[in-house]
Design a protein around this motif. Sequence first.
Motif, PDB file in Angstrom:
ATOM      1  N   MET A  16      32.869 -43.290  -2.071  1.00 33.48           N
ATOM      2  CA  MET A  16      31.571 -42.644  -1.983  1.00 33.48           C
ATOM      3  C   MET A  16      31.019 -42.789  -0.571  1.00 33.48           C
ATOM      4  O   MET A  16      31.190 -43.810   0.075  1.00 33.48           O
ATOM      5  CB  MET A  16      30.593 -43.275  -2.984  1.00 33.48           C
ATOM      6  N   SER A  17      30.344 -41.749  -0.102  1.00 31.31           N
ATOM      7  CA  SER A  17      29.671 -41.827   1.188  1.00 31.31           C
ATOM      8  C   SER A  17      28.402 -42.650   1.034  1.00 31.31           C
ATOM      9  O   SER A  17      27.946 -42.919  -0.079  1.00 31.31           O
ATOM     10  CB  SER A  17      29.324 -40.419   1.688  1.00 31.31           C
ATOM     11  N   VAL A  18      27.828 -43.039   2.167  1.00 32.29           N
ATOM     12  CA  VAL A  18      26.576 -43.796   2.132  1.00 32.29           C
ATOM     13  C   VAL A  18      25.495 -42.968   1.443  1.00 32.29           C
ATOM     14  O   VAL A  18      24.700 -43.491   0.661  1.00 32.29           O
ATOM     15  CB  VAL A  18      26.150 -44.190   3.566  1.00 32.29           C
ATOM     16  N   ARG A  19      25.466 -41.667   1.719  1.00 22.49           N
ATOM     17  CA  ARG A  19      24.463 -40.797   1.087  1.00 22.49           C
ATOM     18  C   ARG A  19      24.655 -40.774  -0.429  1.00 22.49           C
ATOM     19  O   ARG A  19      23.669 -40.849  -1.179  1.00 22.49           O
ATOM     20  CB  ARG A  19      24.565 -39.373   1.640  1.00 22.49           C
ATOM     21  N   GLU A  20      25.901 -40.694  -0.888  1.00 19.37           N
ATOM     22  CA  GLU A  20      26.160 -40.702  -2.338  1.00 19.37           C
ATOM     23  C   GLU A  20      25.724 -42.012  -2.971  1.00 19.37           C
ATOM     24  O   GLU A  20      25.152 -42.036  -4.062  1.00 19.37           O
ATOM     25  CB  GLU A  20      27.653 -40.472  -2.601  1.00 19.37           C
TER      26      GLU A  20
ATOM     27  N   THR B  88      34.159 -50.147   0.273  1.00 17.95           N
ATOM     28  CA  THR B  88      33.675 -51.182   1.181  1.00 17.95           C
ATOM     29  C   THR B  88      32.201 -51.011   1.499  1.00 17.95           C
ATOM     30  O   THR B  88      31.481 -51.999   1.685  1.00 17.95           O
ATOM     31  CB  THR B  88      34.481 -51.149   2.496  1.00 17.95           C
ATOM     32  N   ALA B  89      31.736 -49.769   1.574  1.00 15.17           N
ATOM     33  CA  ALA B  89      30.319 -49.516   1.879  1.00 15.17           C
ATOM     34  C   ALA B  89      29.422 -50.183   0.845  1.00 15.17           C
ATOM     35  O   ALA B  89      28.402 -50.789   1.191  1.00 15.17           O
ATOM     36  CB  ALA B  89      30.047 -48.018   1.936  1.00 15.17           C
ATOM     37  N   MET B  90      29.795 -50.088  -0.417  1.00  9.68           N
ATOM     38  CA  MET B  90      28.996 -50.704  -1.478  1.00  9.68           C
ATOM     39  C   MET B  90      28.963 -52.223  -1.307  1.00  9.68           C
ATOM     40  O   MET B  90      27.891 -52.848  -1.389  1.00  9.68           O
ATOM     41  CB  MET B  90      29.572 -50.349  -2.848  1.00  9.68           C
ATOM     42  N   PHE B  91      30.109 -52.829  -1.043  1.00  2.89           N
ATOM     43  CA  PHE B  91      30.151 -54.285  -0.865  1.00  2.89           C
ATOM     44  C   PHE B  91      29.352 -54.699   0.370  1.00  2.89           C
ATOM     45  O   PHE B  91      28.717 -55.757   0.388  1.00  2.89           O
ATOM     46  CB  PHE B  91      31.602 -54.757  -0.746  1.00  2.89           C
ATOM     47  N   ALA B  92      29.389 -53.868   1.420  1.00  2.00           N
ATOM     48  CA  ALA B  92      28.632 -54.184   2.628  1.00  2.00           C
ATOM     49  C   ALA B  92      27.131 -54.186   2.354  1.00  2.00           C
ATOM     50  O   ALA B  92      26.404 -55.087   2.784  1.00  2.00           O
ATOM     51  CB  ALA B  92      28.963 -53.172   3.730  1.00  2.00           C
ATOM     52  N   PHE B  93      26.660 -53.195   1.604  1.00  3.24           N
ATOM     53  CA  PHE B  93      25.229 -53.128   1.300  1.00  3.24           C
ATOM     54  C   PHE B  93      24.820 -54.202   0.292  1.00  3.24           C
ATOM     55  O   PHE B  93      23.686 -54.694   0.332  1.00  3.24           O
ATOM     56  CB  PHE B  93      24.845 -51.739   0.800  1.00  3.24           C
ATOM     57  N   PHE B  94      25.731 -54.581  -0.597  1.00  4.56           N
ATOM     58  CA  PHE B  94      25.436 -55.704  -1.495  1.00  4.56           C
ATOM     59  C   PHE B  94      25.307 -57.001  -0.693  1.00  4.56           C
ATOM     60  O   PHE B  94      24.437 -57.832  -0.970  1.00  4.56           O
ATOM     61  CB  PHE B  94      26.533 -55.852  -2.551  1.00  4.56           C
ATOM     62  N   ALA B  95      26.195 -57.181   0.297  1.00  4.49           N
ATOM     63  CA  ALA B  95      26.087 -58.365   1.157  1.00  4.49           C
ATOM     64  C   ALA B  95      24.777 -58.334   1.932  1.00  4.49           C
ATOM     65  O   ALA B  95      24.121 -59.376   2.105  1.00  4.49           O
ATOM     66  CB  ALA B  95      27.280 -58.414   2.122  1.00  4.49           C
ATOM     67  N   LEU B  96      24.384 -57.144   2.382  1.00  5.66           N
ATOM     68  CA  LEU B  96      23.110 -56.989   3.081  1.00  5.66           C
ATOM     69  C   LEU B  96      21.943 -57.384   2.172  1.00  5.66           C
ATOM     70  O   LEU B  96      21.040 -58.125   2.581  1.00  5.66           O
ATOM     71  CB  LEU B  96      22.952 -55.536   3.538  1.00  5.66           C
ATOM     72  N   ALA B  97      21.989 -56.909   0.924  1.00  7.45           N
ATOM     73  CA  ALA B  97      20.934 -57.250  -0.027  1.00  7.45           C
ATOM     74  C   ALA B  97      20.897 -58.746  -0.295  1.00  7.45           C
ATOM     75  O   ALA B  97      19.822 -59.362  -0.346  1.00  7.45           O
ATOM     76  CB  ALA B  97      21.154 -56.485  -1.339  1.00  7.45           C
ATOM     77  N   GLY B  98      22.082 -59.345  -0.466  1.00  4.42           N
ATOM     78  CA  GLY B  98      22.140 -60.783  -0.707  1.00  4.42           C
ATOM     79  C   GLY B  98      21.575 -61.580   0.447  1.00  4.42           C
ATOM     80  O   GLY B  98      20.832 -62.548   0.252  1.00  4.42           O
TER      81      GLY B  98
END
Length: 398
Positions: free
Chosen positions: A203-207, A336-346
Amino acid sequence: MKGIRTNYNHTIFASYIGYITQAIVNNFVPLLFLTFQSTYGIPLDKITLLVTLNFGVQLLVDFFSARFADRIGYRPCIVAAHVFCAAGLAGLSFLPDTLPDPYVGIVLSIICYAIGGGLTEVLISPIVEACPTEHKDAVMSLLHSFYCWGHVFVVLASTLFFALAGIDQWRILALLWALIPLANCFYFLLVPIRVLVEDGQGMSVRELFQNRMFWLLFVLMLCAGASEQGMSQWASAFAEMGLGVSKTVGDLAGPCAFAICMGASRAFYGKFGEHIRLEKFMRLSCILCMISYLLASFSPVPFLSLAGCALCGLSVGIMWPGCFSIGARSIRRGGTAMFAFFALAGDLGCGSGPSVVGMATDLIGGNLKQGILAAIIFPVILFIGMLVYKKWKGVWSS
């Protein structure tokens, strides 16, 4: 050598060491804050900024790696991460004494290893998630337990080294810690690595941003980090104030007890997770976390208040890896984008939790015992979010 290149157990072992490296870069320098103050004459307000700098750089890396990690590839990125970690830790041993301003040397070293720490945090979970293993929830929980064991190891080993060699030999210890990411760098060059989602299929970041489930899990990750660090970051001060013990004993009784209990929780689920429903375990953990904050804040017995700190470690253990596992299961094309943003949230949560406790403590006149109760809002929100997830599961998954 041939076995290393084809056996995914080696990939998981290298990932374990990766999380130990993460524990080193996050927890070694805080043990030297008073040493920096006395050795280089750095004021305390500038020293406290070093923690913000470390996690701030990691946040930026979390954000940008969502875009470039897949394009560059997992192996080059995780190898680079360990090179940055090793270089930053090694830099601590000579840059402060080489540059005209020692503070600049410390800052440059921290920026270097924080880049590596951010990349490690983003990449280790998808690397392990992509391995052809069964019971991925349990594998993920066991993986994250190694951060806890690494935290305990750093505190105990550093305390022992300082007791035997003297605190003035901290530069040698920095070099010794640098050997771990350096060795793991070569390990990651050899182990097999699969991608989580094939190029062009993620998925793209927008998706991602248009997905309701993603935003729910983003909030859950933030609350997981805040629930954990809201207690963990104040555990040493809590032990010192509540029990009237020294800084060394406070570090062992507070953060170490917290980390051991958190690691035990993750190891327990890693061992028996295939027989336990993850969502139910997380909801029960949220309730236990609320109880731990209430016990720490309201117990009239200091020992029971400290037990509340340890109980909090036990309760938050599953939250961070559990959110990663739920995300991988619910948004299969997240990549990977999803995991990156989850790490950001954490990481946002890791900063928010201690800040809320600190502000609440200031507002009520410096009473940490009561101020720490403010962080109970995070496990409450996480519990409500898990109920919403139960309702949305199967409807908003993708």
